[in-house]
Design a protein around this motif. Structure first.
Motif, PDB file in Angstrom:
ATOM      1  N   GLN A  69       0.897  -1.049  -0.254  1.00  0.00           N
ATOM      2  CA  GLN A  69      -0.145   0.081  -0.135  1.00  0.00           C
ATOM      3  C   GLN A  69       0.583   1.138   0.209  1.00  0.00           C
ATOM      4  O   GLN A  69       2.542   1.480   0.488  1.00  0.00           O
ATOM      5  CB  GLN A  69      -0.873  -0.105   0.875  1.00  0.00           C
TER       6      GLN A  69
ATOM      7  N   SER B 103      -5.566   4.319   2.996  1.00  0.00           N
ATOM      8  CA  SER B 103      -4.602   3.507   1.670  1.00  0.00           C
ATOM      9  C   SER B 103      -4.693   3.261   0.644  1.00  0.00           C
ATOM     10  O   SER B 103      -6.268   2.402   0.230  1.00  0.00           O
ATOM     11  CB  SER B 103      -3.405   2.850   2.720  1.00  0.00           C
ATOM     12  N   THR B 104      -4.087   3.065  -0.556  1.00  0.00           N
ATOM     13  CA  THR B 104      -4.078   2.653  -1.815  1.00  0.00           C
ATOM     14  C   THR B 104      -3.430   1.293  -1.985  1.00  0.00           C
ATOM     15  O   THR B 104      -2.670   1.758  -1.590  1.00  0.00           O
ATOM     16  CB  THR B 104      -4.010   3.974  -2.951  1.00  0.00           C
ATOM     17  N   TYR B 105      -3.956   0.825  -2.397  1.00  0.00           N
ATOM     18  CA  TYR B 105      -3.399  -0.285  -2.921  1.00  0.00           C
ATOM     19  C   TYR B 105      -2.913  -0.300  -4.195  1.00  0.00           C
ATOM     20  O   TYR B 105      -2.714   0.015  -5.605  1.00  0.00           O
ATOM     21  CB  TYR B 105      -4.497  -1.931  -3.269  1.00  0.00           C
ATOM     22  N   VAL B 106      -1.177  -0.455  -3.889  1.00  0.00           N
ATOM     23  CA  VAL B 106       0.100  -0.139  -5.314  1.00  0.00           C
ATOM     24  C   VAL B 106       0.424  -1.362  -5.963  1.00  0.00           C
ATOM     25  O   VAL B 106       1.082  -1.617  -6.255  1.00  0.00           O
ATOM     26  CB  VAL B 106       1.061   1.357  -4.550  1.00  0.00           C
TER      27      VAL B 106
END
Lengths: 287, 300
Positions: free
Chosen positions: B48, B55-58
């Motif tokens: 993330q 949070s953003t999943y990366v």
């Protein structure tokens, strides 16, 4: 001693010569090992002058405690840092001994479902570098529990140490089962067995655990540094760092601070040396 | 007859089970909260871009960018260099000292053990403060004065990228072998006398006994110290952080310090988590290799 040849009779001068050379080598290395500590302590007795005026002498021209006064006057929190360290290290020590002996008793003497699986899980935790848990632990304490800058944040993550559980289990495995069985026959329940039999028989390992845990907690810098953000909640190790960066030009007060942070451990070490030295080998040497 | 006995045993075990869980309950809760949960969370965060609120999943971005970062490789290289320069020296030194302490009287043994262990009880912060001044370049600190005796010039020990790593290594050489010495000594005292007696009958010299008896007998101890030493060295953080801050020019940036910087200086928690898991992986591999190659004939 049989590794070394026994020079008896008229060859005893050889043994004396050999032991003399050995002693000399050991002393040289001892001097090198102790030098930083000697230098730290001896420097505190000089005048608290700025670095440009420091002479780096190995023996001070005069003895004065002015540097200690300088250190304690420097921050209104100097005593508070020591007090905080005492509270944190003291409670971490007490809870570790209690919880580790309880868990050690269960893992060594009680049969229950999932026992070996749970113990293996604990052991695996010992191999995980602390860098892995530090970030999530920080998030947990600061963002989720929102207890940064409290004694809770300083103490909670240290309440249980897997290594101590391991030590307790190893030690208690050597207590004969017959004693526990006869207590059972007398009608004691498991808590009574733990309290009246296991605890008194485990005093040595408890002392070792207590001392090593106190030492670790007293000397720890990293975690208190992360979770405290005001001077009044810092421990002595963190306070010392402030001092160093704020005041790098003052040499002997800095050494006085370092000495103050180390002194309680030196006193403990000299009074309880046996347990310190025993503690080192408990987990490392089998048999 | 057999039936009731078996039943009785079963009943007792049931009771034991409840007690067992009661005794480990607190330890288990703390473990779950402060160890198990953080490890799982570290895995999740490593994929993330972490933000306290959402949070953003990366995906593997944090891993990929780490592997493409020259600094990450430099940090690994620095850590390996530090480990290679310190751990073997520590082993040889503590072995030699333990061997030398062995023929002394009991009271002398205890005295030397205490002397060598004393620096271990002093805090790392206190010792780093002292060493900062030992290495002080201006006015010439003790260390510079010492090398003057050998005709060398003043060096800016911690402040120059040529010498900063060496400074940390020398500091490690001269401190904290206490624990290893005591462990070696305990192992030495545990060697069966009959081996030496047999060797004496064959007329073995001291060095032959050392080579053919002591070193093989101490192999498990050496392996233990080697594995724990390398694991500890890979996590090293505090001295570099306090003495050099990783500089100059990242010459002393160790992996542990890089992870710390990413997390608590730049607040890139995702990247730090990913790198910490890479570190855990490296440590696991090294331990496995050591056990495979050196542990062949070690019995536990």
């Amino acid at each position: 001693m049989a590794l070394y040849n026994n020079h008896a009779g008229n060859r005893s001068y050889k043994r004396n010569l050999r032991n003399g050379i050995i002693m000399a080598l050991l002393l040289v290395f001892a001097l090198a090992t102790l030098f930083p500590i000697y230098f730290m302590v001896i420097s505190t007795f000089g005048d608290p002058v700025e670095a440009g005026a420091v002479s780096y002498s190995l023996w001070p021209a005069k003895f004065t405690f002015a540097s200690y006064k300088f250190f304690f006057d420097y921050s209104e929190y100097s005593f508070r840092w020591i007090w905080n360290s005492l509270i944190v290290a003291g409670s971490v020590m007490v809870f570790n001994v209690i919880f580790a002996t309880m868990a050690g008793f269960a893992f060594s003497k009680l049969r229950f479902k999932g026992r070996s699986l749970l113990f293996t899980m604990l052991l695996v935790a010992m191999m995980i570098p602390y860098q892995v848990t530090q970030v999530p632990l920080y998030i947990l304490i600061v963002n989720i529990f929102d207890i940064q800058n409290t004694y809770g944040a300083l103490i909670l993550p240290g309440l249980v140490t897997v290594y101590n559980i391991f030590l307790a289990k190893q030690f208690m495995s050597s207590i004969p089962n017959e004693i526990l069985e006869s207590a059972k026959v007398e009608g004691a329940n498991q808590f009574q067995i733990y309290w009246k039999i296991i605890m008194p028989l485990s005093k040595t390992v408890m002392a070792v655990m207590a001392i090593l845990t106190f030492m670790d907690s007293w000397n720890t810098f990293f975690w208190p540094f992360l979770v405290t953000n005001t001077m009044d909640m810092q421990t002595i190790q963190v306070g010392l760092k402030n001092f160093r960066f704020a005041n790098t030009t003052y040499f002997s007060p800095m050494m006085a601070g370092a000495t103050v942070s180390a002194l309680p451990m030196f006193i403990l070490f000299f009074s309880l040396q046996k347990y310190f030295l025993e503690g080192v080998t408990v987990g490392a040497v089998k048999g | 007859m057999a039936q009731p006995a078996a039943q009785g045993k079963k009943l007792k075990m049931k009771g034991d089970g409840a007690w067992g869980y009661a005794f480990i309950a607190v330890a288990l809760v703390i473990y779950a909260l402060f160890t198990a949960y953080p490890v799982v969370k570290a895995f999740l965060v490593s994929f993330q871009e972490y933000k306290p609120l959402g949070s953003t999943y990366v995906g593997f971005d944090n891993y990929v960018s780490s592997f493409h970062s020259a600094l990450f490789w430099k940090a690994i290289r620095n850590t390996v260099v530090y480990t290679v320069l310190t751990v073997p020296v520590a082993l040889v030194l503590s072995f030699a000292i333990a061997i030398m302490i062995l023929p002394l009287r009991k009271s002398m043994q205890t005295a030397f053990k205490a002397i060598y262990y004393l620096p271990v009880v002093a805090s790392g912060v206190a010792l780093s403060v002292v060493w900062l001044w030992i290495y002080d370049p201006l006015p010439a600190g003790i260390f510079n004065q010492l090398i003057h005796l050998f005709g060398a010039h003043n060096q800016n020990w911690l402040g120059s990228s040529a010498t900063s790593m060496l400074s940390l290594v020398i500091m490690s050489w001269l401190s904290s072998h206490g624990a290893s010495i005591i462990i070696y000594l305990a192992a030495l005292l545990g060697i069966d006398e009959s081996y030496y007696e047999a060797a004496d009958i064959d007329g073995a010299t001291f060095w032959q006994k050392l080579w053919h008896i002591v070193i093989p007998c101490l192999k498990p101890t050496t392996l233990f110290l080697l594995v724990t030493g390398v694991i500890g060295s890979f996590q090293v953080f505090q001295n570099a952080y306090l003495m050099t801050g990783g500089g100059p020019d990242h010459a002393t940036t160790m992996v542990g310090l890089l992870i710390f910087d990413n997390a608590f200086k730049y607040f890139e928690f995702g990247k730090a988590a990913a790198q910490s898991l890479v570190l855990a992986f490296i440590i696991a591999i090294i331990s496995l290799i050591q056990f495979k190659f050196l542990g062949k004939d070690v019995e536990y």
